[in-house]
Write an enzyme that holds these catalytic residues in place. Structure first.
Site, PDB file in Angstrom:
ATOM      1  N   GLU A 179       0.851  -1.193   0.000  1.00  0.00           N
ATOM      2  CA  GLU A 179       0.000   0.000   0.000  1.00  0.00           C
ATOM      3  C   GLU A 179       0.888   1.245   0.000  1.00  0.00           C
ATOM      4  O   GLU A 179       2.099   1.168  -0.203  1.00  0.00           O
ATOM      5  CB  GLU A 179      -0.943  -0.003   1.200  1.00  0.00           C
ATOM      6  CG  GLU A 179      -0.245  -0.048   2.546  1.00  0.00           C
ATOM      7  CD  GLU A 179      -1.226  -0.048   3.708  1.00  0.00           C
ATOM      8  OE1 GLU A 179      -2.440  -0.186   3.491  1.00  0.00           O
ATOM      9  OE2 GLU A 179      -0.761   0.092   4.850  1.00  0.00           O
ATOM     10  N   ARG A 180       0.245   2.429   0.167  1.00  0.00           N
ATOM     11  CA  ARG A 180       0.928   3.719   0.191  1.00  0.00           C
ATOM     12  C   ARG A 180       1.677   3.985  -1.123  1.00  0.00           C
ATOM     13  O   ARG A 180       2.879   4.134  -1.143  1.00  0.00           O
ATOM     14  CB  ARG A 180       1.868   3.829   1.403  1.00  0.00           C
ATOM     15  CG  ARG A 180       1.157   3.641   2.724  1.00  0.00           C
ATOM     16  CD  ARG A 180       2.065   3.849   3.924  1.00  0.00           C
ATOM     17  NE  ARG A 180       1.352   3.502   5.155  1.00  0.00           N
ATOM     18  CZ  ARG A 180       1.878   3.542   6.371  1.00  0.00           C
ATOM     19  NH1 ARG A 180       3.144   3.929   6.528  1.00  0.00           N
ATOM     20  NH2 ARG A 180       1.169   3.211   7.436  1.00  0.00           N
ATOM     21  N   ASN A 181       0.879   4.085  -2.163  1.00  0.00           N
ATOM     22  CA  ASN A 181       1.460   4.315  -3.478  1.00  0.00           C
ATOM     23  C   ASN A 181       0.935   5.592  -4.158  1.00  0.00           C
ATOM     24  O   ASN A 181       0.630   5.551  -5.351  1.00  0.00           O
ATOM     25  CB  ASN A 181       1.160   3.114  -4.380  1.00  0.00           C
ATOM     26  CG  ASN A 181       1.775   1.828  -3.905  1.00  0.00           C
ATOM     27  OD1 ASN A 181       2.947   1.593  -4.079  1.00  0.00           O
ATOM     28  ND2 ASN A 181       0.952   0.963  -3.310  1.00  0.00           N
TER      29      ASN A 181
END
Length: 460
Positions: free
Chosen positions: A240-242
């Site tokens: 995640e965190r893209n």
């Protein structure tokens, strides 16, 4: 072959003349193609030239010693190879610094077993590789380095770097949430005016040594950070965190490629648990002509943008393309958490976009695969592997660098003198156009087996 591809891709790479809202026309760009509110930072311009002459982790002539020298400085390299930092994080505390990885001979500079934290202002990083890795540490044992992060920093450009195998984020802008009493003071007290351009951020390690457990993360933009620009970056194989944009933060995303996000691609989250006693601040994301491609790990029907937490988000999205691994369309927006957070659709960009020449979305992947990451004219084996896998729809989220290859070996340094006359010292661009001086090593190619080579007549 790769050099030909890189040169060909320049035809799809826009010539950029940036006019950031916070800059004055009389100030020169940090280098040709610099963009965003930090585009005119001087970095170390006009300061002393510090030459890195050893691959040692510390001591005279080392990169660490150059970084720790006060005053304006331009760090150049007379060695090329691998610097093993032995799980010691590099901290940048003195402002007015340019690190010119493009000056290194041969394979360039690769930092292993480390991360970089920038805790100051007016810093330029270009053409470095940082391969953090778990280094055999037990799961949840506490080694949790970012590959690269700003910490309450300002006016920073990170351009053409490669970040792999971080234990926390691969490249982030962070700092305290609440410094002072007003929103303006909060924003001045954390990271602001940070540009990430032309970088490769891939294979954040999932179940490794981070004390929280699973932590394969691309990029975190912390609460109240502003002036954050993501331009022409590739994220690949991060859970995640893209990126993740936190409460009250403001980010601009243009012409990025997100490949094989597992549970979340772009997401926004202002958490009540972190904002108790403070009024919510609406965040802002402007996303133009970005590509998200699902891969082997991507959740079915994963949206391009997900809204979580409790705070509202203003969002301007235009010409973004999101597809699964079979090319079928994916949703633009989804949410996690059943709260009162609202997505507020903006009718115009929420950040200045004048001066950016934006590629049509169908040209983004071709251009970025040939130009993103450190030293695209001379990539290393890991960069070639990751980018070829993106192109081929291969690869996956990993827990340990050993699952794909492991750290490059520390070998005897490749040496070549830094010749000031070969470089424009104001921008640290080579004077001879696309020719980069001191390239003493052959450019690596995609790894081919003996059978592959035989079938191609022994020609790569």
């Amino acid at each position: 072959m790769l050099k030909k591809l890189w040169l060909a891709a320049l035809l799809l790479t826009p010539t950029i003349v940036a006019h950031p809202a916070t800059a004055t026309d009389s100030s020169p760009l940090a280098f040709p193609g610099a963009v965003g509110p930090a585009a005119q930072t001087a970095g170390g311009r006009g300061g002393q030239i510090l030459r890195v002459t050893t691959l040692a982790s510390d001591g005279p002539g080392s990169l660490k010693a150059a970084i720790e020298t006060p005053g304006p400085r331009i760090v150049v390299f007379e060695v090329g190879g691998v610097i093993d930092m032995g799980r010691m994080t590099i901290e940048v505390k003195h402002p007015f610094l340019t690190i010119a990885g493009q000056t290194a001979p041969g394979p360039g500079i690769t930092l292993i077993r480390t991360g970089i934290d920038v805790k100051t202002h007016d810093v330029i990083f270009r053409h470095l590789r940082v391969y953090t890795g778990v280094d055999g540490q037990p799961k949840r044992s506490g080694w949790e380095a970012d590959a690269f992060s700003t910490v309450a920093a300002a006016n920073v450009i990170v351009d053409h770097c490669t970040f792999l195998w971080a234990i926390d984020e691969n490249m982030s802008a962070s700092g305290p949430r609440f410094t002072g009493k007003t929103v303006d003071e909060w924003r001045q007290g954390t990271s602001h005016n940070i540009t990430f351009s032309n970088n490769l951020a891939a294979e954040g390690l999932a179940d490794a040594s981070h004390p929280k457990g699973e932590h394969s993360k691309g990029s975190l933009i912390h609460d109240n950070a502003t002036g954050i620009v993501f331009y022409r970056n590739v994220w690949a194989h991060n859970v995640e965190r893209n990126p993740l944009i936190k409460g009250g933060a403001q980010a601009l995303m243009i012409n990025n490629l997100i490949y094989n996000p597992q549970h979340r691609a772009v997401h926004y989250n202002l958490m009540n648990l972190e904002w108790v006693g403070h009024p919510y601040v609406t965040g802002q994301i402007t996303a133009i002509a970005n590509v998200m491609r699902g891969g082997n790990d991507t959740d079915p029907k994963l949206p391009f943008l997900m809204l979580g937490g409790d705070g509202d988000l203003e969002f301007y999205g235009k010409d973004n393309l999101a597809v699964d691994r079979h090319g079928e369309p994916l949703p633009e927006v989804g949410r996690y958490g059943e709260t009162r957070a609202q997505l507020i659709r903006a009718k115009a960009p929420l950040a200045p976009i004048a001066g950016y020449r934006i590629l049509p979305v169908r040209d983004v992947e071709t251009s970025l695969l040939a130009t993103a990451g450190a030293r695209p004219w001379a990539r290393d084996a890991e960069e070639i592997r990751v980018l070829f896998f993106v192109a081929e729809g291969r690869g996956e989220v990993i827990d340990d660098e050993k699952e794909v290859s492991g750290y490059p070996k520390v070998k005897e340094a490749i040496r070549a003198p830094f010749v000031e006359g070969d470089w424009d010292l104001a921008t640290m661009e080579p004077r001879w156009g696309l020719f980069y001086p001191a390239q003493t090593a052959p450019m690596p190619q995609e790894h081919l087996s003996a059978r592959d080579l035989d079938s191609r007549g022994g020609v790569k």
